[in-house]
Design a protein around this motif. Structure first.
Motif, PDB file in Angstrom:
ATOM      1  N   ASN A   1      -6.363   6.014   4.497  1.00  0.00           N
ATOM      2  CA  ASN A   1      -7.499   5.812   3.592  1.00  0.00           C
ATOM      3  C   ASN A   1      -7.236   4.669   2.621  1.00  0.00           C
ATOM      4  OD1 ASN A   1      -8.973   7.880   4.762  1.00  0.00           O
ATOM      5  ND2 ASN A   1      -8.249   9.430   3.314  1.00  0.00           N
ATOM      6  N   LYS A   2      -6.002   4.592   2.131  1.00  0.00           N
ATOM      7  CA  LYS A   2      -5.658   3.535   1.175  1.00  0.00           C
ATOM      8  C   LYS A   2      -5.701   2.163   1.839  1.00  0.00           C
ATOM      9  CE  LYS A   2      -2.508   2.380  -2.523  1.00  0.00           C
ATOM     10  NZ  LYS A   2      -3.680   2.377  -3.437  1.00  0.00           N
TER      11      LYS A   2
ATOM     12  N   ARG B   1      -9.310   1.134   2.363  1.00  0.00           N
ATOM     13  CA  ARG B   1      -9.946   0.708   1.110  1.00  0.00           C
ATOM     14  C   ARG B   1      -9.440  -0.666   0.678  1.00  0.00           C
ATOM     15  NH1 ARG B   1      -8.794   6.046  -0.457  1.00  0.00           N
ATOM     16  NH2 ARG B   1      -7.051   5.279  -1.724  1.00  0.00           N
ATOM     17  N   THR B   2      -8.149  -0.896   0.873  1.00  0.00           N
ATOM     18  CA  THR B   2      -7.547  -2.156   0.438  1.00  0.00           C
ATOM     19  C   THR B   2      -8.031  -3.333   1.273  1.00  0.00           C
ATOM     20  OG1 THR B   2      -5.548  -1.011  -0.320  1.00  0.00           O
ATOM     21  CG2 THR B   2      -5.367  -3.381   0.074  1.00  0.00           C
TER      22      THR B   2
ATOM     23  N   GLU C   1       1.141   6.269  -7.071  1.00  0.00           N
ATOM     24  CA  GLU C   1      -0.044   7.035  -7.457  1.00  0.00           C
ATOM     25  C   GLU C   1       0.182   8.536  -7.292  1.00  0.00           C
ATOM     26  OE1 GLU C   1      -3.081   5.372  -5.030  1.00  0.00           O
ATOM     27  OE2 GLU C   1      -2.994   3.403  -6.010  1.00  0.00           O
TER      28      GLU C   1
ATOM     29  N   CYS D   1       0.833  -1.206   0.000  1.00  0.00           N
ATOM     30  CA  CYS D   1       0.000   0.000   0.000  1.00  0.00           C
ATOM     31  C   CYS D   1       0.867   1.255   0.000  1.00  0.00           C
ATOM     32  CB  CYS D   1      -0.928   0.005   1.214  1.00  0.00           C
ATOM     33  SG  CYS D   1      -2.372  -1.068   1.053  1.00  0.00           S
TER      34      CYS D   1
ATOM     35  N   ASP E   1       2.392   1.626  -3.455  1.00  0.00           N
ATOM     36  CA  ASP E   1       1.343   2.046  -4.393  1.00  0.00           C
ATOM     37  C   ASP E   1       0.974   3.509  -4.182  1.00  0.00           C
ATOM     38  OD1 ASP E   1       1.286  -0.462  -5.476  1.00  0.00           O
ATOM     39  OD2 ASP E   1      -0.523  -1.115  -4.406  1.00  0.00           O
ATOM     40  N   LEU E   2       0.968   3.932  -2.920  1.00  0.00           N
ATOM     41  CA  LEU E   2       0.635   5.320  -2.614  1.00  0.00           C
ATOM     42  C   LEU E   2       1.618   6.271  -3.282  1.00  0.00           C
ATOM     43  CD1 LEU E   2      -0.848   7.569  -1.071  1.00  0.00           C
ATOM     44  CD2 LEU E   2       0.629   7.077   0.898  1.00  0.00           C
TER      45      LEU E   2
END
Length: 218
Positions: free
Chosen positions: A101-102, A105-106, A77, A70, A73-74
């Motif tokens: 938040n990520k 969601r994940t 992004e 995560c 990926d953050l």
């Protein structure tokens, strides 16, 4: 070897020059948004470790690989969407909120989930490292930290998070309210309840408790 040394010296000079020209978070962030890879690398270097620690302490996932993925990926992004990002004068605050938040969601995390169902082996070392700095020598360090770790693990998920954000990462109550999606008064109440629970659990002296308390409540 001489060529390599020259290249390394050039990179070091470039980073030093960047640091001298970009002192504030806003300046670094704006440079990053314009595609400055040195600014992006600086943001990662400054915040990646504390973000990973925060992700672990949240205990949204007990799988370290998920948290690391995560985080990676953050940043990917962020780079891909950099031109459309809003400005910020606190990069750390922006990243902490984005990572939480990520992760939610994940993992599709539900805060109503019992803490007994979450892996309790993560995050203890982080708390020990942060709280150790404000403790005085009233008893042996090993025994003191063990008692605090047990007490900390006995707190609720949100109590652990608010203490970590307030003391270890030194966010203001207003920033914590945004990260945790609570109102300002609720943050203060949550901190006070967590500290009261810690004091009741470890039976520390009033002097030591006030040292800890004053570090959280400002």
């Amino acid at each position: 070897m001489a060529v390599l040394d020259s290249f390394i010296n050039f990179i070091n000079y470039y980073i030093l020059a960047f640091n001298s020209l970009h002192n504030s978070d806003l300046e670094i962030w704006q440079s990053f948004k314009k595609g400055d890879k040195i600014a992006f690398a600086k943001i990662y270097q400054l915040h990646a470790k504390s973000l990973l620690n925060y992700g672990v302490t949240l205990r949204i996932s007990s799988n370290l690989s998920v948290i690391e993925d995560c985080l990676q990926d953050l940043f990917l992004e962020l780079w891909q969407s950099r031109e459309n990002l809003a400005d910020t004068d606190s990069i750390k605050f922006y990243l902490f909120r984005a990572l939480k938040n990520k992760l939610m969601r994940t993992v599709k995390y539900d805060f109503s989930k019992s803490t007994d169902e979450i892996d309790e082996t993560l995050g203890g070392d982080l708390f020990e490292a942060s709280i150790e700095r404000i403790l005085i020598e009233e008893e042996s360090q090993k025994e003191r930290l063990e008692r605090l770790k047990v007490a900390f693990d006995g707190l609720s998920q949100r109590q652990r998070e608010v203490i970590n954000l307030k003391y270890y990462h030194q966010f203001s109550n207003a920033q914590i309210a945004e990260i945790m999606e609570l109102n300002y008064a609720s943050v203060g109440n949550l901190i006070q309840k967590a500290l009261f629970s810690l004091r009741q659990s470890i039976h520390i002296s009033i002097h030591l408790f006030l040292l800890i308390f004053s570090s959280f409540i400002r």
